[in-house]
Design an enzyme around this catalytic site. Sequence first.
Site, PDB file in Angstrom:
ATOM      1  N   ASP A 169       0.825  -1.210   0.191  1.00  0.00           N
ATOM      2  CA  ASP A 169       0.112  -0.141  -0.079  1.00  0.00           C
ATOM      3  C   ASP A 169       0.914   1.169   0.150  1.00  0.00           C
ATOM      4  O   ASP A 169       1.711   1.421   1.051  1.00  0.00           O
ATOM      5  CB  ASP A 169      -0.855  -0.044   1.138  1.00  0.00           C
ATOM      6  CG  ASP A 169      -1.897   1.090   1.189  1.00  0.00           C
ATOM      7  OD1 ASP A 169      -1.392   2.086   0.790  1.00  0.00           O
ATOM      8  OD2 ASP A 169      -2.925   0.960   1.524  1.00  0.00           O
ATOM      9  N   HIS A 170       0.985   1.787  -1.066  1.00  0.00           N
ATOM     10  CA  HIS A 170       2.154   2.945  -1.321  1.00  0.00           C
ATOM     11  C   HIS A 170       2.208   3.981  -0.409  1.00  0.00           C
ATOM     12  O   HIS A 170       3.100   4.838   0.013  1.00  0.00           O
ATOM     13  CB  HIS A 170       2.239   3.465  -2.618  1.00  0.00           C
ATOM     14  CG  HIS A 170       1.497   4.305  -3.082  1.00  0.00           C
ATOM     15  ND1 HIS A 170       0.062   4.296  -3.402  1.00  0.00           N
ATOM     16  CD2 HIS A 170       1.458   5.714  -3.494  1.00  0.00           C
ATOM     17  CE1 HIS A 170      -0.514   5.173  -3.747  1.00  0.00           C
ATOM     18  NE2 HIS A 170       0.288   6.375  -3.640  1.00  0.00           N
ATOM     19  N   HIS A 232      -5.849   2.915   1.218  1.00  0.00           N
ATOM     20  CA  HIS A 232      -5.097   4.248   1.784  1.00  0.00           C
ATOM     21  C   HIS A 232      -5.704   5.030   3.023  1.00  0.00           C
ATOM     22  O   HIS A 232      -4.924   5.042   3.934  1.00  0.00           O
ATOM     23  CB  HIS A 232      -4.813   5.083   0.609  1.00  0.00           C
ATOM     24  CG  HIS A 232      -4.401   4.506  -0.625  1.00  0.00           C
ATOM     25  ND1 HIS A 232      -3.226   3.281  -0.808  1.00  0.00           N
ATOM     26  CD2 HIS A 232      -4.382   4.925  -2.082  1.00  0.00           C
ATOM     27  CE1 HIS A 232      -3.081   3.044  -1.953  1.00  0.00           C
ATOM     28  NE2 HIS A 232      -3.669   3.867  -2.685  1.00  0.00           N
TER      29      HIS A 232
HETATM   30  C1  BG6 Z   1      -3.564   4.828  -6.150  1.00  0.00           C
HETATM   31  C2  BG6 Z   1      -5.004   4.894  -6.710  1.00  0.00           C
HETATM   32  O1  BG6 Z   1      -3.455   3.622  -5.419  1.00  0.00           O
HETATM   33  O2  BG6 Z   1      -3.288   6.068  -5.371  1.00  0.00           O
HETATM   34  C3  BG6 Z   1      -5.086   6.218  -7.688  1.00  0.00           C
HETATM   35  O3  BG6 Z   1      -5.416   3.853  -7.494  1.00  0.00           O
HETATM   36  C4  BG6 Z   1      -4.625   7.409  -6.928  1.00  0.00           C
HETATM   37  O4  BG6 Z   1      -6.497   6.270  -7.977  1.00  0.00           O
HETATM   38  C5  BG6 Z   1      -3.204   7.368  -6.119  1.00  0.00           C
HETATM   39  O5  BG6 Z   1      -4.725   8.498  -7.839  1.00  0.00           O
HETATM   40  C6  BG6 Z   1      -2.985   8.433  -5.427  1.00  0.00           C
HETATM   41  O6  BG6 Z   1      -1.432   8.353  -4.822  1.00  0.00           O
HETATM   42  P1  BG6 Z   1      -0.952   9.617  -4.552  1.00  0.00           P
HETATM   43  O7  BG6 Z   1       0.469   9.129  -4.104  1.00  0.00           O
HETATM   44  O8  BG6 Z   1      -0.616  10.439  -5.748  1.00  0.00           O
HETATM   45  O9  BG6 Z   1      -1.666  10.304  -3.267  1.00  0.00           O
END
Ligand code: BG6
Length: 477
Positions: A169-170, A232
């Site tokens: 989960d980044h 997230h």
């Molecule tokens: C991803 C989603 O996991 O996270 C995207 O699939 C979203 O829809 C993105 O735009 C948002 O990540 P960040 O790092 O730009 O906040």
Amino acid sequence: IPVDPFDLVIFGGTGDLARRKILPALYQRFRVGQMPPDARLIGAARSSHDAADYRAFAEAAIREFSDADRGSLAAFLDTLDYVTVDASGETGWAGLAERLQPGRVRAFYFSVAPGLFGDLAERVRLHGLADADTRIVVEKPFGRDLGSARALNKALAAHFDESQIYRIDHYLGKETVQNLMAIRFGNMLFEPLWNSQYVDHIQITVAETVGVGGRGEYYDRAGAMRDMMQNHLMQLLCLIAMEPPAKFDPDAVRDEKLKVIRALDPVPPHHIVRGQYGAGDSDNQPSYREAVDDPRSTTESYIALKAHISNWRWAGTPFYLRTGKRLVARSSVINVAFKDAPHSIFGEEAGRHANLLTIRLQPNEGITLRVTIKEPGPGGMRLVDVPLDMTFAEALGPEGGDPPDAYERLIMDVIRGNQTLFMRGDEVEAAWAWTDPIIAGWEARGDVPKPYDSGSVGPAEADQLLKRDQRQWRGIN
Ligand code: BG6
């Protein structure tokens, strides 16, 4: 400090994630000396290319998505190789086996559709490419409901131990998200007040300005609930609400997060607002329905909800969560709203004031604590709120303002064998168990999301959700 020499195989090595995130992240770690020069990165995919093609692909990706300097880029590209492999057939596996070196950390990154996770896990095992220390990395979406997530967990568990599986989960790799734990558990100041006795409510906002872009096909089957909320925002909620783990170790942290998810109450329909963005304000962007090419789509691109955690710490404190696309600003922020002082010694005329702790996750990373002081001047005892403000970039120098990409931290953690910032199988399942009935309810009722203007703060109904409780959202900006 360099990590141990490793071989990393990227299945889906020519895909979008490899291009945008994985290769640029590895390059950055190489450039600062963390990825050792004798590490080997092996792109693997079905299309037939050779190592030279793959290096050209990586070079273009890094130039587009990262800042590159020529010397280190050439040396980095030397670590790259490519094999043509059929994930669900037998072609190419022998060639892959030949390229792997004994006595090194070995990791396989499954940057492919989840439907292939089981096939890949099986083949990596059957072809003798893995031992007890080999790691596999899997990307979201990890299923689309509890049933499919369970099936994926089972398919992976048939070939790998949970301690070898790294579910990304980044958001957990973001510097400021990790900082939530440092702020909570590294200071004495906050934790004693971190409960329903002192906290009125908590808001978690993840607002984006982008739309669904070219991902319409995936997104229209997912929606904001599956794409952002289940993973997230849920992770942010866990880090804000969990009990202090005894130590910063993978299972200690993940045990506490799991308890939060399991303590979540079901969310009744009137505590949820779904939205879908309309046409662009001034920038000629398509509306949601145009972007996904379905004039009748009822998928949400925005969601706001009120959650309750039924445990001793949080009973009675609502958590308001919202996320959406094509909103007025890109802003991920957590607001912890404290209660009013129980009694005003200055009389009602002085006004009532409550502290507010704002944690800005991105952009402009930092924290602000709103405190009450005396309004200057001879006019009597009036109170005014002022911000005690800290921007990490100012406090910590450029490092604080330009944190490394989440993938840099996460991929290095895979090599180091540290699972703290990865989701455990039971956590993912618990999150789906909470999400599923909400989605099932919409489907049963034929729920249609509320339209909202692109470039706005989302549907007006989301404001009502808080107004009914005599509260208001804290600005997205
Ligand atoms: C991803 C989603 O996991 O996270 C995207 O699939 C979203 O829809 C993105 O735009 C948002 O990540 P960040 O790092 O730009 O906040």
